[in-house]
Design an enzyme around this catalytic site. Structure first.
Site, PDB file in Angstrom:
ATOM      1  N   GLU A   1       0.820  -1.209   0.000  1.00  0.00           N
ATOM      2  CA  GLU A   1       0.000   0.000   0.000  1.00  0.00           C
ATOM      3  C   GLU A   1       0.855   1.260   0.000  1.00  0.00           C
ATOM      4  O   GLU A   1       0.569   2.217  -0.723  1.00  0.00           O
ATOM      5  CB  GLU A   1      -0.914   0.027   1.238  1.00  0.00           C
ATOM      6  CG  GLU A   1      -1.841  -1.145   1.363  1.00  0.00           C
ATOM      7  CD  GLU A   1      -1.301  -2.270   2.236  1.00  0.00           C
ATOM      8  OE1 GLU A   1      -2.099  -2.878   2.963  1.00  0.00           O
ATOM      9  OE2 GLU A   1      -0.093  -2.554   2.193  1.00  0.00           O
TER      10      GLU A   1
ATOM     11  N   CYS B   1      -2.743  -2.923   7.443  1.00  0.00           N
ATOM     12  CA  CYS B   1      -2.289  -2.828   8.829  1.00  0.00           C
ATOM     13  C   CYS B   1      -2.476  -1.394   9.338  1.00  0.00           C
ATOM     14  O   CYS B   1      -2.933  -0.510   8.614  1.00  0.00           O
ATOM     15  CB  CYS B   1      -0.823  -3.235   8.916  1.00  0.00           C
ATOM     16  SG  CYS B   1       0.311  -2.041   8.162  1.00  0.00           S
TER      17      CYS B   1
END
Length: 157
Positions: free
Chosen positions: A56, A84
């Site tokens: 990401e 996360c």
């Protein structure tokens, strides 16, 4: 604009690149409001010697460079695994409109599994979430990777 599944397939392509490099196979793409992929990335913390080199983050960095701005207003990030804490925070700061993810991450997922960072009242920006897109395929890729890694460890290789 194409379907969420189309873009998740592109994120899966990125995950396969991570797999080839021996990294945990997670991939991501950033799509602008017109449906163009403006950023892509895959997990590379081992190869980059960088704990923040998650798929990401790599895709957000790529999109930011392409746009010349860290704000990605109206954009959607597609990622094969639930983000996360670090990645979720970066998505909020990037002002993404949406996050679409594949497989849930029951241990560290901060979008729905462990917590929903995006729903916290202290943020002045809201991110729309859709989970479970191509979840089985994403999970299968991860399961296969970790199974091979365990077998290699047991074999002493």
């Amino acid at each position: 604009m194409r379907s969420d599944e189309y873009y998740m397939h592109r994120a899966m392509d990125q995950a396969r690149l991570a797999l080839v490099e021996g990294e945990v196979p997670v991939g991501a793409v950033v799509v602008d409001p017109l449906g163009e992929i403006i950023g892509s990335g895959y997990n590379a913390p081992v190869g980059h010697h960088d704990p923040s080199a998650h798929a990401e983050i790599m895709a957000l960095r790529d999109a930011g460079k392409r746009l010349g701005n860290y704000r990605l207003d109206g954009c959607t990030l597609f990622v094969t695994l639930e983000p996360c804490l670090m990645c979720s925070g970066a998505m909020i700061h990037a002002r993404l409109m949406r996050v679409v993810y594949g497989a849930a991450e029951p241990h560290t997922g901060m979008v729905e599994s462990k917590a929903n960072l995006f729903a916290q009242p202290w943020y002045n920006h809201r991110v729309e979430v859709r989970g479970g897109v191509l979840a089985v395929r994403s999970a299968r890729l991860l399961t296969s990777f970790f199974s091979q890694r365990r077998n290699a460890t047991l074999d002493g290789t």
